[in-house]
Scaffold this motif. Structure first.
Motif, mmCIF file in Angstrom:
data_model
loop_
_atom_site.group_PDB
_atom_site.id
_atom_site.type_symbol
_atom_site.label_atom_id
_atom_site.label_comp_id
_atom_site.label_asym_id
_atom_site.label_seq_id
_atom_site.Cartn_x
_atom_site.Cartn_y
_atom_site.Cartn_z
ATOM 1 N N LEU A 189 0.853 -1.181 0.000
ATOM 2 C CA LEU A 189 0.000 0.000 0.000
ATOM 3 C C LEU A 189 0.892 1.235 0.000
ATOM 4 C CD1 LEU A 189 -2.948 1.086 0.311
ATOM 5 C CD2 LEU A 189 -2.493 1.186 2.756
ATOM 6 N N SER A 190 0.870 1.999 -1.080
ATOM 7 C CA SER A 190 1.708 3.189 -1.193
ATOM 8 C C SER A 190 0.828 4.424 -1.207
ATOM 9 C CB SER A 190 2.540 3.126 -2.481
ATOM 10 O OG SER A 190 3.359 1.980 -2.492
ATOM 11 N N TRP A 191 1.104 5.329 -0.274
ATOM 12 C CA TRP A 191 0.369 6.586 -0.254
ATOM 13 C C TRP A 191 1.234 7.658 0.394
ATOM 14 C CZ3 TRP A 191 -0.808 8.196 4.808
ATOM 15 C CH2 TRP A 191 -0.771 7.194 5.792
ATOM 16 N N ARG A 192 0.858 8.881 0.193
ATOM 17 C CA ARG A 192 1.582 9.997 0.801
ATOM 18 C C ARG A 192 0.757 10.575 1.933
ATOM 19 N NH1 ARG A 192 6.039 12.039 -1.609
ATOM 20 N NH2 ARG A 192 6.575 11.144 -3.643
ATOM 21 N N CYS A 193 1.435 10.868 3.019
ATOM 22 C CA CYS A 193 0.747 11.452 4.169
ATOM 23 C C CYS A 193 0.183 12.814 3.769
ATOM 24 C CB CYS A 193 1.719 11.607 5.336
ATOM 25 S SG CYS A 193 1.039 12.482 6.739
ATOM 26 N N PRO A 194 -1.113 13.028 3.964
ATOM 27 C CA PRO A 194 -1.703 14.304 3.538
ATOM 28 C C PRO A 194 -1.252 15.480 4.383
ATOM 29 C CG PRO A 194 -3.307 13.005 4.727
ATOM 30 C CD PRO A 194 -2.122 12.121 4.533
ATOM 31 N N THR A 195 -0.621 15.228 5.530
ATOM 32 C CA THR A 195 -0.177 16.317 6.404
ATOM 33 C C THR A 195 1.232 16.775 6.060
ATOM 34 O OG1 THR A 195 -1.566 15.477 8.181
ATOM 35 C CG2 THR A 195 0.158 17.036 8.804
ATOM 36 N N CYS A 196 2.156 15.790 5.952
ATOM 37 C CA CYS A 196 3.551 16.174 5.715
ATOM 38 C C CYS A 196 4.015 15.855 4.296
ATOM 39 C CB CYS A 196 4.473 15.493 6.720
ATOM 40 S SG CYS A 196 4.524 13.685 6.556
ATOM 41 N N GLY A 197 3.229 15.103 3.532
ATOM 42 C CA GLY A 197 3.577 14.820 2.151
ATOM 43 C C GLY A 197 4.600 13.732 1.950
ATOM 44 N N GLN A 198 5.042 13.070 3.039
ATOM 45 C CA GLN A 198 6.048 12.034 2.903
ATOM 46 C C GLN A 198 5.405 10.720 2.463
ATOM 47 O OE1 GLN A 198 9.396 12.462 3.214
ATOM 48 N NE2 GLN A 198 8.817 14.616 3.339
ATOM 49 N N PRO A 199 6.097 9.940 1.621
ATOM 50 C CA PRO A 199 5.552 8.637 1.227
ATOM 51 C C PRO A 199 5.569 7.669 2.405
ATOM 52 C CG PRO A 199 7.778 8.925 0.373
ATOM 53 C CD PRO A 199 7.385 10.243 0.969
ATOM 54 N N VAL A 200 4.518 6.882 2.533
ATOM 55 C CA VAL A 200 4.397 5.915 3.636
ATOM 56 C C VAL A 200 4.094 4.551 3.023
ATOM 57 C CG1 VAL A 200 3.277 5.386 5.818
ATOM 58 C CG2 VAL A 200 3.484 7.767 5.082
ATOM 59 N N PRO A 201 5.112 3.776 2.653
ATOM 60 C CA PRO A 201 4.858 2.440 2.118
ATOM 61 C C PRO A 201 4.446 1.475 3.225
ATOM 62 C CG PRO A 201 7.208 2.819 2.299
ATOM 63 C CD PRO A 201 6.537 4.104 2.687
ATOM 64 N N THR A 202 3.535 0.599 2.931
ATOM 65 C CA THR A 202 3.006 -0.345 3.901
ATOM 66 C C THR A 202 2.887 -1.709 3.245
ATOM 67 O OG1 THR A 202 1.789 1.324 5.125
ATOM 68 C CG2 THR A 202 1.023 -0.924 5.361
ATOM 69 N N LEU A 203 3.248 -2.760 3.973
ATOM 70 C CA LEU A 203 3.149 -4.114 3.482
ATOM 71 C C LEU A 203 2.123 -4.894 4.290
ATOM 72 C CD1 LEU A 203 6.875 -5.127 2.839
ATOM 73 C CD2 LEU A 203 5.105 -4.710 1.125
ATOM 74 N N ALA A 204 1.339 -5.708 3.612
ATOM 75 C CA ALA A 204 0.419 -6.636 4.256
ATOM 76 C C ALA A 204 0.571 -7.974 3.552
ATOM 77 C CB ALA A 204 -1.023 -6.141 4.153
ATOM 78 N N ARG A 205 0.723 -9.038 4.322
ATOM 79 C CA ARG A 205 0.926 -10.359 3.726
ATOM 80 C C ARG A 205 -0.310 -11.220 3.917
ATOM 81 N NH1 ARG A 205 2.659 -13.530 8.166
ATOM 82 N NH2 ARG A 205 3.207 -12.240 9.958
ATOM 83 N N LEU A 206 -0.571 -12.032 2.943
ATOM 84 C CA LEU A 206 -1.720 -12.920 2.987
ATOM 85 C C LEU A 206 -1.437 -14.067 3.934
ATOM 86 C CD1 LEU A 206 -4.506 -13.652 1.804
ATOM 87 C CD2 LEU A 206 -3.301 -14.952 0.037
ATOM 88 N N ALA A 207 -2.266 -14.185 4.975
ATOM 89 C CA ALA A 207 -2.070 -15.227 5.968
ATOM 90 C C ALA A 207 -2.427 -16.582 5.367
ATOM 91 C CB ALA A 207 -2.937 -14.961 7.195
ATOM 92 N N PRO A 208 -1.672 -17.635 5.713
ATOM 93 C CA PRO A 208 -2.022 -18.975 5.228
ATOM 94 C C PRO A 208 -3.404 -19.379 5.732
ATOM 95 C CG PRO A 208 0.187 -18.946 6.176
ATOM 96 C CD PRO A 208 -0.449 -17.637 6.520
ATOM 97 N N ALA A 209 -4.079 -20.193 4.987
ATOM 98 C CA ALA A 209 -5.400 -20.667 5.403
ATOM 99 C C ALA A 209 -5.279 -21.425 6.711
ATOM 100 C CB ALA A 209 -5.986 -21.573 4.311
#
Length: 263
Positions: free
Chosen positions: A230-250
């Motif tokens: 998930l890539s987005w920029r903070c609307p307050t400071c404008g810095q990029p904030v990359p985020t990772l989420a992994r798919l949990a095994p069943a």
């Protein structure tokens, strides 16, 4: 003028300055499952073996010091109270070193594995100053054992040489998704990670981040599994904030355990 800090607080400052691993490390079961799923390079396993010597030595030192203290002629109350710092400090350092070692193998967070090495450099500066002062005030040469602290600190840094090799440098990228939070599906990844605040030291300057800001969610995969970035920029400071989420095994299980929080 401010009052000087007690020695215990000064020691705490040195420990914090060495950067101990924060949070909780991955469980042993998750590390073993991760090794079976994606075998780390031989150089990473070799570095981990070298790093494992330090916590084992600290635990052995704690047992030795406890035996000497309990077998001394001191009052019983003094012996019992003395066990707390004499045994507790080596055990605490061993636990932090073990936490960092697991992160080295599981997620490739190499800096977490060298907490004792950084702390050793801090102690070595103090030791060198005391050694120089002793030599200046005494004409006798220093004993050969005076070099042992330097040998120990050099050994603590030895695994770093292995982790600079190409195979080891590629390992963190092969298992980058292990840094992310385990989620069930893409919707949970959006709800969990898009609503997070700007991380790491930006709280005062960047106090709020509205949830579900404009973002781009991209499927990613590595050797350890699948997930989303998930890539987005903070609307307050404008810095990029990359985020990772992994798919949990069943069904979850040890393989789905890992560091908490989006990263």
């Amino acid at each position: 003028m401010s009052r000087p800090l007690p020695p215990l607080m000064e020691s705490a400052k040195a420990v914090q300055g060495a950067g101990p691993p924060r949070g909780f490390g991955p469980p042993v079961g998750a590390v073993l499952a991760g090794v079976r799923q994606v075998r780390p390079p031989a150089v990473v396993l070799g570095a981990a073996a070298l790093l494992a010597v330090a916590p084992v030595a600290l635990l052995a030192l704690a047992v030795l010091l406890a035996g000497q203290l309990l077998g001394s002629d001191l009052w019983g109350v003094v012996r019992v109270v003395g066990l707390v710092p004499v045994v507790g400090v080596p055990v605490l350092l061993a636990a932090l070193a073990w936490r960092g070692l697991k992160r080295v193998v599981h997620t490739g967070s190499y800096a977490d594995g060298f907490f004792l090495a950084r702390l050793g450099v801090v102690g070595l500066l103090v030791y060198t100053a005391a050694l120089v002062a002793m030599l200046l005030g005494d004409d006798r040469p220093a004993p050969w054992t005076a070099v042992l602290p330097y040998v120990v600190v050099a050994y603590l840094w030895l695994p770093w040489v292995l982790l600079r090799l190409p195979a080891a440098r590629a390992w963190p990228q092969r298992v980058a998704l292990r840094h992310g939070t385990a989620v069930a599906d893409e919707l949970e990844a959006q709800l969990l990670c898009a609503a997070r605040q700007h991380p790491g030291g930006q709280v005062l300057r960047c106090p709020t981040t509205p949830p579900l800001v404009r973002h781009v969610l991209q499927p990613v995969a590595d050797a350890s599994g699948e997930g989303w970035q998930l890539s987005w920029r903070c609307p307050t400071c404008g810095q990029p904030v990359p985020t990772l989420a992994r798919l949990a095994p069943a069904g979850g299980g040890p393989a789905s355990a890992g560091p908490t929080g989006c990263s």
